[in-house]
Scaffold this motif. Structure first.
Motif, PDB file in Angstrom:
ATOM      1  N   ARG A  27      40.172  54.688  25.035  1.00  0.00           N
ATOM      2  CA  ARG A  27      40.613  53.243  25.395  1.00  0.00           C
ATOM      3  C   ARG A  27      41.354  53.114  26.385  1.00  0.00           C
ATOM      4  NH1 ARG A  27      40.407  49.151  19.946  1.00  0.00           N
ATOM      5  NH2 ARG A  27      38.245  50.032  19.315  1.00  0.00           N
ATOM      6  N   ILE A  28      42.510  53.874  26.596  1.00  0.00           N
ATOM      7  CA  ILE A  28      43.423  53.983  27.691  1.00  0.00           C
ATOM      8  C   ILE A  28      42.594  54.200  28.924  1.00  0.00           C
ATOM      9  CG2 ILE A  28      45.300  55.001  28.644  1.00  0.00           C
ATOM     10  CD1 ILE A  28      46.471  55.204  25.871  1.00  0.00           C
ATOM     11  N   ILE A  29      41.685  55.515  28.774  1.00  0.00           N
ATOM     12  CA  ILE A  29      40.958  55.751  30.101  1.00  0.00           C
ATOM     13  C   ILE A  29      40.097  54.475  30.374  1.00  0.00           C
ATOM     14  CG2 ILE A  29      39.126  57.345  30.712  1.00  0.00           C
ATOM     15  CD1 ILE A  29      40.472  59.437  29.168  1.00  0.00           C
ATOM     16  N   ILE A  30      39.387  53.840  29.334  1.00  0.00           N
ATOM     17  CA  ILE A  30      38.355  52.562  29.679  1.00  0.00           C
ATOM     18  C   ILE A  30      39.300  51.779  30.464  1.00  0.00           C
ATOM     19  CG2 ILE A  30      37.167  50.923  28.692  1.00  0.00           C
ATOM     20  CD1 ILE A  30      36.251  52.954  26.677  1.00  0.00           C
ATOM     21  N   GLY A  31      40.379  51.155  29.993  1.00  0.00           N
ATOM     22  CA  GLY A  31      41.415  50.479  30.446  1.00  0.00           C
ATOM     23  C   GLY A  31      41.799  50.667  32.203  1.00  0.00           C
ATOM     24  N   THR A  32      42.043  52.017  32.399  1.00  0.00           N
ATOM     25  CA  THR A  32      42.461  52.164  33.970  1.00  0.00           C
ATOM     26  C   THR A  32      40.815  52.247  34.698  1.00  0.00           C
ATOM     27  OG1 THR A  32      41.321  54.816  33.414  1.00  0.00           O
ATOM     28  CG2 THR A  32      43.950  54.040  33.167  1.00  0.00           C
ATOM     29  N   VAL A  33      39.691  52.456  34.161  1.00  0.00           N
ATOM     30  CA  VAL A  33      38.369  52.194  35.021  1.00  0.00           C
ATOM     31  C   VAL A  33      38.180  50.718  34.993  1.00  0.00           C
ATOM     32  CG1 VAL A  33      35.973  52.269  34.710  1.00  0.00           C
ATOM     33  CG2 VAL A  33      37.200  54.219  34.074  1.00  0.00           C
ATOM     34  N   LEU A  34      38.495  49.753  34.079  1.00  0.00           N
ATOM     35  CA  LEU A  34      38.427  48.369  34.201  1.00  0.00           C
ATOM     36  C   LEU A  34      39.358  47.926  35.052  1.00  0.00           C
ATOM     37  CD1 LEU A  34      37.671  47.086  30.610  1.00  0.00           C
ATOM     38  CD2 LEU A  34      36.037  47.375  32.396  1.00  0.00           C
ATOM     39  N   LEU A  35      40.509  48.555  35.339  1.00  0.00           N
ATOM     40  CA  LEU A  35      41.692  47.984  36.047  1.00  0.00           C
ATOM     41  C   LEU A  35      41.231  48.507  37.457  1.00  0.00           C
ATOM     42  CD1 LEU A  35      44.376  46.792  36.175  1.00  0.00           C
ATOM     43  CD2 LEU A  35      45.398  49.218  36.041  1.00  0.00           C
ATOM     44  N   SER A  36      40.531  49.429  37.777  1.00  0.00           N
ATOM     45  CA  SER A  36      40.326  50.100  39.006  1.00  0.00           C
ATOM     46  C   SER A  36      39.022  48.929  39.670  1.00  0.00           C
ATOM     47  CB  SER A  36      39.607  51.321  39.184  1.00  0.00           C
ATOM     48  OG  SER A  36      38.575  51.609  38.489  1.00  0.00           O
ATOM     49  N   HIS A  37      37.979  48.715  38.524  1.00  0.00           N
ATOM     50  CA  HIS A  37      36.944  47.955  38.933  1.00  0.00           C
ATOM     51  C   HIS A  37      37.316  46.274  39.405  1.00  0.00           C
ATOM     52  CE1 HIS A  37      33.865  50.615  38.390  1.00  0.00           C
ATOM     53  NE2 HIS A  37      34.025  50.504  36.877  1.00  0.00           N
ATOM     54  N   GLY A  38      38.515  45.730  38.502  1.00  0.00           N
ATOM     55  CA  GLY A  38      38.990  44.561  39.037  1.00  0.00           C
ATOM     56  C   GLY A  38      39.949  44.667  40.258  1.00  0.00           C
ATOM     57  N   ALA A  39      40.478  45.790  40.621  1.00  0.00           N
ATOM     58  CA  ALA A  39      41.028  46.025  41.944  1.00  0.00           C
ATOM     59  C   ALA A  39      39.878  45.786  43.160  1.00  0.00           C
ATOM     60  CB  ALA A  39      41.536  47.083  41.953  1.00  0.00           C
ATOM     61  N   HIS A  40      38.886  46.396  42.671  1.00  0.00           N
ATOM     62  CA  HIS A  40      37.659  46.401  43.856  1.00  0.00           C
ATOM     63  C   HIS A  40      37.096  44.932  44.035  1.00  0.00           C
ATOM     64  CE1 HIS A  40      36.516  50.756  42.254  1.00  0.00           C
ATOM     65  NE2 HIS A  40      37.569  50.628  42.998  1.00  0.00           N
ATOM     66  N   LEU A  41      37.055  44.167  42.902  1.00  0.00           N
ATOM     67  CA  LEU A  41      36.511  43.079  43.354  1.00  0.00           C
ATOM     68  C   LEU A  41      37.806  41.900  43.861  1.00  0.00           C
ATOM     69  CD1 LEU A  41      34.800  41.924  39.835  1.00  0.00           C
ATOM     70  CD2 LEU A  41      33.771  42.328  42.027  1.00  0.00           C
ATOM     71  N   PHE A  42      38.675  42.381  43.658  1.00  0.00           N
ATOM     72  CA  PHE A  42      39.870  41.490  44.104  1.00  0.00           C
ATOM     73  C   PHE A  42      40.125  42.021  45.754  1.00  0.00           C
ATOM     74  CE2 PHE A  42      44.570  40.767  45.159  1.00  0.00           C
ATOM     75  CZ  PHE A  42      44.770  39.437  44.703  1.00  0.00           C
ATOM     76  N   ILE A  43      39.782  43.001  46.145  1.00  0.00           N
ATOM     77  CA  ILE A  43      39.852  43.454  47.397  1.00  0.00           C
ATOM     78  C   ILE A  43      38.618  42.768  48.232  1.00  0.00           C
ATOM     79  CG2 ILE A  43      39.573  45.541  49.142  1.00  0.00           C
ATOM     80  CD1 ILE A  43      41.165  47.228  47.308  1.00  0.00           C
ATOM     81  N   LEU A  44      37.498  42.770  47.602  1.00  0.00           N
ATOM     82  CA  LEU A  44      36.390  42.250  48.207  1.00  0.00           C
ATOM     83  C   LEU A  44      36.643  40.628  48.447  1.00  0.00           C
ATOM     84  CD1 LEU A  44      33.340  42.713  49.141  1.00  0.00           C
ATOM     85  CD2 LEU A  44      32.653  41.913  46.793  1.00  0.00           C
TER      86      LEU A  44
END
Length: 112
Positions: A27-44
């Motif tokens: 679940r911690i790894i899934i959290g890091t993946v979701l955090l990176s996807h949120g950062a991608h959307l934020f940069i876009l």
């Protein structure tokens, strides 16, 4: 449109932080993946979602799209894929060596 994507990025950040605070390693790894996807959307979204032509100089075209957010997101996707694969391999190795994926047991705390 930008407002909806910002709300979606906020939801991704919230679920990522929730998963990062869990006890299971996966679940911690899934959290890091979701955090990176949120950062991608934020940069876009920071690059503004405007439509236009590619940034090639030709006559008669006044609206160009900015390629910098797209290049940053592409680089970020590659880096997050590498980090995710490294974390998955480390989690698999840790789970097979210690027979658990619980962070409390891996730290040596036997409170459960």
């Amino acid at each position: 449109m930008e407002f909806i994507i910002l709300i979606l990025a906020g939801i991704l950040f919230a679920t990522a932080i929730y998963n990062l605070l869990q006890k299971q390693l996966l679940r911690i790894i899934i959290g890091t993946v979701l955090l990176s996807h949120g950062a991608h959307l934020f940069i876009l979204t920071m690059g503004k979602l405007k439509q236009g032509n590619p940034p090639i100089l030709t006559e008669g075209i006044s609206e160009y799209t900015d390629p910098l957010p797209q290049a940053l997101i592409l680089t970020s996707i590659v880096i997050s894929f590498g980090i995710t694969s490294l974390l998955l391999v480390l989690a698999y190795r840790t789970a097979t060596e210690n027979d658990t994926d619980n962070m409390e047991q891996l730290r040596g705390n036997d409170n459960e």
